[in-house]
Enzyme design. Structure first.
Site, PDB file in Angstrom:
ATOM      1  CB  SER A 148      -9.183   7.035   5.370  1.00 45.42           C
ATOM      2  OG  SER A 148      -9.276   6.614   6.703  1.00 45.42           O
ATOM      3  CD  GLU A 188      -1.292   4.578   3.585  1.00 48.45           C
ATOM      4  OE1 GLU A 188      -2.354   5.196   3.754  1.00 48.45           O
ATOM      5  OE2 GLU A 188      -1.195   3.566   2.839  1.00 48.45           O
ATOM      6  CB  CYS A 198      -6.132  -0.242   5.002  1.00 48.48           C
ATOM      7  SG  CYS A 198      -4.418  -0.833   5.002  1.00 48.48           S
ATOM      8  CG  HIS A 243      -2.056  -0.929   1.119  1.00 43.09           C
ATOM      9  ND1 HIS A 243      -3.096  -0.915   2.015  1.00 43.09           N
ATOM     10  CD2 HIS A 243      -2.352  -1.904   0.227  1.00 43.09           C
ATOM     11  CE1 HIS A 243      -3.980  -1.826   1.688  1.00 43.09           C
ATOM     12  NE2 HIS A 243      -3.544  -2.447   0.604  1.00 43.09           N
ATOM     13  CB  CYS A 269      -1.534   1.832   6.102  1.00 46.00           C
ATOM     14  SG  CYS A 269      -1.131   0.953   4.556  1.00 46.00           S
TER      15      CYS A 269
END
Length: 152
Positions: free
Chosen positions: A83, A58, A85, A56, A88
Site C-alpha cells: 500500500s 513507486e 505511503c 520509495h 507515493c
C-alpha cells in the site's frame, strides 16, 4: 482478489523488483508502471542503497519510466507490492494515474482512501507473496522498517 493477465504481469514485475531490493540489502518493496499492456518503468525501494530520503519503490519506478506526457499517465496502471505511503500516493495523484494495483495492505495501510476519494481505481490483490516478504522483513529489520515509514 483474482488478477487478469496484465495485472498479474505488472504485479509480478513489482515482486521481482522487491526481491531485488532485498537482495541489495534494502527494503523489499517493488513497483511497476504499465501503459497499454507494456511495462514502461520498474523500480524498488532504494532508500538504504542510495542513502535517499525519497526513493520509495513507486518514486524509483516513476523516475525510471522517464518523462512522459500527461496523456500517457492517463492510461497507466501503477503496481506496487505494498500500500503506497502518502508521498507515493501524492505522486500517483500528481501524474493523474487512474489505477493502482496493490499487492497487500495487511502490514501497512497507506493512502488508499485518498486515492479512491480522488477517483483512482484501487485494486488490492491480497497477494500472499507480498505479505510474506513484508512480514519477514519487518520481523528481521524492525528499526529499518520504522525508519522507512517515519515511526520510531
Amino acid at each position: 482478489m483474482l488478477l487478469d493477465a496484465d495485472d498479474r504481469r505488472g504485479l509480478d514485475a513489482a515482486i521481482d523488483e522487491a526481491r531485488a531490493g532485498r537482495t541489495e540489502g534494502g527494503i523489499p518493496i517493488g513497483s511497476a508502471l504499465m501503459i497499454g499492456g507494456e511495462i514502461v518503468g520498474r523500480g524498488h525501494n532504494r532508500r538504504v542503497q542510495r542513502g535517499s530520503v525519497v526513493l520509495h519503490a513507486e518514486m524509483d519506478c516513476l523516475e525510471n519510466a522517464g518523462r512522459l506526457p500527461a496523456s500517457a499517465y492517463a492510461g497507466a496502471t501503477l503496481y506496487t507490492t505494498l500500500s503506497p505511503c502518502d508521498m507515493c500516493t501524492g505522486a500517483a495523484l500528481l501524474y493523474g494515474i487512474p489505477r493502482v494495483v496493490i499487492g497487500e495492505n495487511e502490514t501497512f495501510l497507506g493512502g488508499e482512501a485518498q486515492l479512491a476519494s480522488r477517483g483512482v481505481e484501487v485494486v488490492v490483490a491480497e497477494d500472499p507473496t507480498c505479505v510474506a516478504m513484508m512480514r519477514e522483513f519487518i520481523a528481521a529489520e524492525p528499526l529499518l522498517w520504522n525508519e522507512d515509514i517515519g515511526e520510531e
